[in-house]
Design an enzyme around this catalytic site. Structure first.
Site, PDB file in Angstrom:
ATOM      1  N   ASN A   9       0.730  -1.218  -0.029  1.00  0.00           N
ATOM      2  CA  ASN A   9      -0.117  -0.156   0.030  1.00  0.00           C
ATOM      3  C   ASN A   9       0.764   1.326   0.193  1.00  0.00           C
ATOM      4  O   ASN A   9       1.625   1.626   1.066  1.00  0.00           O
ATOM      5  CB  ASN A   9      -0.925   0.031   1.341  1.00  0.00           C
ATOM      6  CG  ASN A   9      -1.776   1.253   1.379  1.00  0.00           C
ATOM      7  OD1 ASN A   9      -1.604   2.073   0.430  1.00  0.00           O
ATOM      8  ND2 ASN A   9      -2.466   1.328   2.787  1.00  0.00           N
ATOM      9  N   TRP A  10       0.929   2.031  -0.959  1.00  0.00           N
ATOM     10  CA  TRP A  10       1.987   3.137  -1.330  1.00  0.00           C
ATOM     11  C   TRP A  10       1.373   4.239  -0.311  1.00  0.00           C
ATOM     12  O   TRP A  10       2.002   5.134  -0.227  1.00  0.00           O
ATOM     13  CB  TRP A  10       2.054   3.569  -2.612  1.00  0.00           C
ATOM     14  CG  TRP A  10       2.663   2.224  -3.530  1.00  0.00           C
ATOM     15  CD1 TRP A  10       3.029   1.210  -3.403  1.00  0.00           C
ATOM     16  CD2 TRP A  10       3.358   2.562  -4.848  1.00  0.00           C
ATOM     17  NE1 TRP A  10       3.829   0.480  -4.424  1.00  0.00           N
ATOM     18  CE2 TRP A  10       3.933   1.307  -5.235  1.00  0.00           C
ATOM     19  CE3 TRP A  10       3.444   3.600  -5.837  1.00  0.00           C
ATOM     20  CZ2 TRP A  10       4.405   1.119  -6.427  1.00  0.00           C
ATOM     21  CZ3 TRP A  10       4.039   3.475  -6.886  1.00  0.00           C
ATOM     22  CH2 TRP A  10       4.637   2.272  -7.306  1.00  0.00           C
ATOM     23  N   LYS A  11      -0.062   4.011  -0.308  1.00  0.00           N
ATOM     24  CA  LYS A  11      -0.403   5.599   0.485  1.00  0.00           C
ATOM     25  C   LYS A  11      -0.375   6.696  -0.358  1.00  0.00           C
ATOM     26  O   LYS A  11      -0.363   6.649  -1.787  1.00  0.00           O
ATOM     27  CB  LYS A  11       0.128   5.623   1.886  1.00  0.00           C
ATOM     28  CG  LYS A  11      -0.002   4.395   2.748  1.00  0.00           C
ATOM     29  CD  LYS A  11       0.131   4.616   4.191  1.00  0.00           C
ATOM     30  CE  LYS A  11      -0.032   3.386   4.848  1.00  0.00           C
ATOM     31  NZ  LYS A  11       0.160   3.290   6.210  1.00  0.00           N
ATOM     32  N   HIS A  96      -9.431   1.087   5.262  1.00  0.00           N
ATOM     33  CA  HIS A  96      -7.934   1.388   5.799  1.00  0.00           C
ATOM     34  C   HIS A  96      -8.163   2.262   7.080  1.00  0.00           C
ATOM     35  O   HIS A  96      -8.972   2.853   7.035  1.00  0.00           O
ATOM     36  CB  HIS A  96      -7.214   1.773   4.922  1.00  0.00           C
ATOM     37  CG  HIS A  96      -5.692   1.905   5.569  1.00  0.00           C
ATOM     38  ND1 HIS A  96      -5.218   2.808   6.143  1.00  0.00           N
ATOM     39  CD2 HIS A  96      -4.763   1.236   5.141  1.00  0.00           C
ATOM     40  CE1 HIS A  96      -3.918   2.483   6.819  1.00  0.00           C
ATOM     41  NE2 HIS A  96      -3.837   1.407   5.857  1.00  0.00           N
ATOM     42  N   GLU A  98      -6.683   4.740   8.148  1.00  0.00           N
ATOM     43  CA  GLU A  98      -6.534   6.170   7.966  1.00  0.00           C
ATOM     44  C   GLU A  98      -7.473   6.507   7.160  1.00  0.00           C
ATOM     45  O   GLU A  98      -8.085   7.797   7.318  1.00  0.00           O
ATOM     46  CB  GLU A  98      -5.211   6.236   6.874  1.00  0.00           C
ATOM     47  CG  GLU A  98      -3.912   6.120   7.853  1.00  0.00           C
ATOM     48  CD  GLU A  98      -2.817   5.434   6.824  1.00  0.00           C
ATOM     49  OE1 GLU A  98      -2.855   5.510   5.627  1.00  0.00           O
ATOM     50  OE2 GLU A  98      -1.846   5.072   7.568  1.00  0.00           O
ATOM     51  N   GLU A 168      -5.053  -4.860  10.712  1.00  0.00           N
ATOM     52  CA  GLU A 168      -3.968  -3.981  10.994  1.00  0.00           C
ATOM     53  C   GLU A 168      -4.355  -3.221  12.101  1.00  0.00           C
ATOM     54  O   GLU A 168      -5.023  -2.194  12.140  1.00  0.00           O
ATOM     55  CB  GLU A 168      -4.025  -2.913   9.622  1.00  0.00           C
ATOM     56  CG  GLU A 168      -3.576  -3.643   8.466  1.00  0.00           C
ATOM     57  CD  GLU A 168      -3.175  -2.556   7.281  1.00  0.00           C
ATOM     58  OE1 GLU A 168      -2.032  -2.637   6.752  1.00  0.00           O
ATOM     59  OE2 GLU A 168      -3.879  -1.414   7.251  1.00  0.00           O
ATOM     60  N   GLY A 174       2.691   2.562  10.771  1.00  0.00           N
ATOM     61  CA  GLY A 174       3.565   3.637  10.781  1.00  0.00           C
ATOM     62  C   GLY A 174       4.368   3.892  12.050  1.00  0.00           C
ATOM     63  O   GLY A 174       4.912   5.110  11.982  1.00  0.00           O
ATOM     64  N   SER A 214       3.829  -1.958  10.418  1.00  0.00           N
ATOM     65  CA  SER A 214       5.391  -2.107  10.552  1.00  0.00           C
ATOM     66  C   SER A 214       5.657  -3.377  10.280  1.00  0.00           C
ATOM     67  O   SER A 214       6.954  -3.725  10.821  1.00  0.00           O
ATOM     68  CB  SER A 214       5.474  -1.554  11.882  1.00  0.00           C
ATOM     69  OG  SER A 214       5.264  -0.410  12.390  1.00  0.00           O
ATOM     70  N   GLY A 235       2.954  -1.174   4.198  1.00  0.00           N
ATOM     71  CA  GLY A 235       3.104   0.238   3.769  1.00  0.00           C
ATOM     72  C   GLY A 235       4.548   0.980   3.794  1.00  0.00           C
ATOM     73  O   GLY A 235       5.027   0.589   2.633  1.00  0.00           O
ATOM     74  N   GLY A 236       5.347   1.462   4.698  1.00  0.00           N
ATOM     75  CA  GLY A 236       6.435   2.212   4.628  1.00  0.00           C
ATOM     76  C   GLY A 236       7.690   1.140   3.773  1.00  0.00           C
ATOM     77  O   GLY A 236       8.087   1.584   3.018  1.00  0.00           O
TER      78      GLY A 236
HETATM   79  P1  13P Z   1       3.314   0.420   7.535  1.00  0.00           P
HETATM   80  O1  13P Z   1       3.695  -0.629   7.161  1.00  0.00           O
HETATM   81  O2  13P Z   1       3.898   1.853   7.071  1.00  0.00           O
HETATM   82  O3  13P Z   1       3.212   0.534   9.178  1.00  0.00           O
HETATM   83  O4  13P Z   1       1.782   0.646   7.276  1.00  0.00           O
HETATM   84  C1  13P Z   1       0.839  -0.340   7.200  1.00  0.00           C
HETATM   85  C2  13P Z   1      -0.306  -0.050   6.431  1.00  0.00           C
HETATM   86  O5  13P Z   1      -1.235   0.864   6.971  1.00  0.00           O
HETATM   87  C3  13P Z   1      -0.588  -0.817   5.215  1.00  0.00           C
HETATM   88  O6  13P Z   1      -2.060  -0.765   4.682  1.00  0.00           O
END
Ligand code: 13P
Length: 252
Positions: A9-11, A96, A98, A168, A174, A214, A235-236
């Site tokens: 997930n590149w966000k 998600h 967020e 999640e 994050g 994470s 994510g990251g």
């Molecule tokens: P991180 O891997 O950056 O913690 O993000 C996880 C995430 O929200 C994937 O959708």
């Protein structure tokens, strides 16, 4: 046997130029090996069409990070399931944390979005997870149960054949602080049991449940070797081809 699925997930990262760069790096790395693991990338909307062209002939699948639940109309700023299909998307991340926390998406809206995904044959990656406060108040299982029951309300299992659930925990997203493999496994097991109660044991047994929060090369193997963890939503660590690839390798 469930196939592991690792999704990135590149966000809100990477403009068109850097998306092209990252995709070519991922493709180059992937070409060196054959993987059993299914790989999905979810770039921002503005890169989807180009991503779809670049991914043709590769074994990487394309997903979006969100969508609205209507087909078209006066919904300024929103993207419809048909629009996603028209640029080659097969998957869509829905609910998600967020979206839930920053954009106030409710379980009911997420339910309507899953309904729309099913209607237009997009495969939903349905995200759920508790906040730190909820965990500390021992409400994790209640929150997860409510998110699942309300998110999947009104569906029968035949409609959800392509469903993926991503657990999640919000406190792990994050933050660099992942759930321990045991903590994650405990919730994944609870999710599978709940799905069995709502639907059937066969459906629950075949359901892919990813862990997200994470995930990085240093912890991905331990997390994904748990019996009920069927992959990762990253994510990251998916924004660099080498760490994304290491996570995929650890799923093998
Ligand atoms: P991180 O891997 O950056 O913690 O993000 C996880 C995430 O929200 C994937 O959708």
């Amino acid at each position: 046997m469930r196939t592991k699925i690792v999704a990135g997930n590149w966000k809100m990262n990477n403009d068109l130029y850097s998306s092209i760069n990252l995709i070519s790096h991922i493709k180059n790395e992937l070409n060196k090996n054959k993987f059993e693991t299914k790989i999905i990338i979810c770039p921002p909307f503005t890169s989807l069409e180009t991503a779809s062209t670049l991914l043709k002939g590769s074994s990487i699948f394309l997903g979006a990070q969100n969508m609205y639940c209507e087909e078209s109309g006066a919904f300024t700023g929103e993207i419809s399931p048909l629009m996603l299909k028209s640029v080659g998307c097969e998957y869509v991340v829905l609910g998600h944390s967020e979206r839930r926390t920053i954009f106030q998406e409710s379980n009911q809206l997420v339910n309507q979005k899953i309904r729309a995904a099913v209607k237009y044959s997009l495969k939903p990656i349905f995200c759920i997870g508790e906040t730190l406060k909820e965990r500390e108040q021992n409400k994790t299982f209640d929150v997860i149960e409510k998110q699942i029951r309300e998110g999947l309300e009104g569906f029968n299992e035949n409609e959800l054949g392509n469903l993926i659930i991503a657990y999640e925990p919000v406190w792990a997203i994050g933050t660099g602080r992942n759930a321990s493999p045991e903590q994650a496994q405990e919730v994944h097991k609870f999710i599978r049991k709940l799905i069995e109660k709502i639907f059937s044991s066969t459906f629950a047994e075949n359901l892919i449940i990813q862990y997200g929060g994470s995930v990085k090369p240093e912890n991905s193997k331990d997390l994904m070797s748990q019996p009920d963890i069927d992959g990762a939503l990253v994510g990251g660590a998916c924004l660099k081809s080498d760490s994304f690839l290491k996570i995929i390798e650890s799923a093998e």
